[in-house]
Design a protein around this motif. Structure first.
Motif, PDB file in Angstrom:
ATOM      1  N   MET A 118       0.784   3.393  -3.750  1.00 41.51           N
ATOM      2  CA  MET A 118      -0.305   4.367  -3.717  1.00 41.51           C
ATOM      3  C   MET A 118      -0.097   5.472  -4.747  1.00 41.51           C
ATOM      4  N   ASP A 141      -5.660   2.773  -3.411  1.00 36.04           N
ATOM      5  CA  ASP A 141      -5.582   1.446  -2.800  1.00 36.04           C
ATOM      6  C   ASP A 141      -5.788   0.320  -3.818  1.00 36.04           C
ATOM      7  N   TYR A 180      -3.203  -2.374  -3.413  1.00 40.75           N
ATOM      8  CA  TYR A 180      -3.411  -2.894  -2.054  1.00 40.75           C
ATOM      9  C   TYR A 180      -4.586  -3.870  -2.025  1.00 40.75           C
ATOM     10  N   GLN A 181      -5.671  -3.509  -2.688  1.00 44.70           N
ATOM     11  CA  GLN A 181      -6.846  -4.382  -2.707  1.00 44.70           C
ATOM     12  C   GLN A 181      -6.560  -5.686  -3.443  1.00 44.70           C
ATOM     13  N   TYR A 191       0.838  -1.215   0.000  1.00 42.61           N
ATOM     14  CA  TYR A 191       0.000   0.000   0.000  1.00 42.61           C
ATOM     15  C   TYR A 191       0.867   1.257   0.000  1.00 42.61           C
TER      16      TYR A 191
END
Length: 214
Positions: free
Chosen positions: A33, A45, A48-49, A29
């Protein structure tokens, strides 16, 4: 019965695995980003997801495999099924694979991307560990105990070389060497295996020089 099963797990290892995974998720993340927004126009995100989804999927399969008795992995039927499955995936990559960078090493199934090389590493570890465990009585008989499984691994490496993913092959060779060293063979047998390994690597290098760009 359930309490007895729970006592069998190495919780220090599990805690370390979970902590490292969470730290990795945080790092993804933090590092992605700005790139997600500035370069790709995604939300901050986005990566990250994706990583979180992969982590949850991995956790699911971790829990599933953790409840399977390890002796099932030693059964010949299970080993043949695993080898057949991974060989099929490696062949499918050569036919329908997605190219990322130089190698064609990904299978894209809708939103899911699979890299059979990673599954191949796991299958090889389980396969060699099971085979060498079952052949401890004659582990120093290279023709019966060592060479047959090494030939199978060599065949898988050829399929990976056709992608081509030479870095993956080096990792697999390192895995194989580590497992062979831990198999209980004598030093004399180790020397013979090392000589065979040099011959095998030279053959593979010749093939790569003929078929590859470098």
């Amino acid at each position: 019965m359930f309490k007895k099963v729970l006592k069998c797990y190495d919780y220090k290892f599990i805690i370390a695995l979970v902590v490292l995974s969470i730290i990795g998720l945080i790092m993804v993340y933090s590092a992605s980003m700005v790139t997600a927004i500035a370069r790709y126009g995604f939300t901050g995100d986005y990566f990250y997801q994706k990583q979180k989804f992969a982590l949850l999927a991995g956790l699911f399969f971790f829990c599933v495999t953790a409840v399977i008795p390890y002796k099932m992995y030693q059964e010949k039927r299970s080993l043949m099924l695993a080898l057949g499955g991974i060989t099929t995936l490696l062949v499918l990559v050569l036919v329908f694979g997605h190219t990322a960078g130089n190698p064609t090493s990904w299978l894209v199934l809708g939103p899911v991307r699979i890299q059979p090389l990673e599954l191949t590493k796991l299958v090889i570890i389980v396969y060699l560990a099971a085979v060498f465990t079952n052949k401890q009585e004659y582990i120093n008989d290279l023709k019966r105990a060592i060479i047959p499984p090494i030939i199978i691994v060599f065949f898988l490496c050829i399929l990976i070389a056709m992608q081509p993913d030479y870095g993956g092959i080096l990792l697999i060779l390192g895995i194989v060497a580590a497992i062979v060293l831990c198999s209980g063979i004598s030093r004399k047998s180790m020397l013979k295996i090392a000589m065979l390994g040099v011959v095998g690597i030279r053959i593979m290098l010749v093939v790569l020089l003929v078929t590859g760009p470098y």
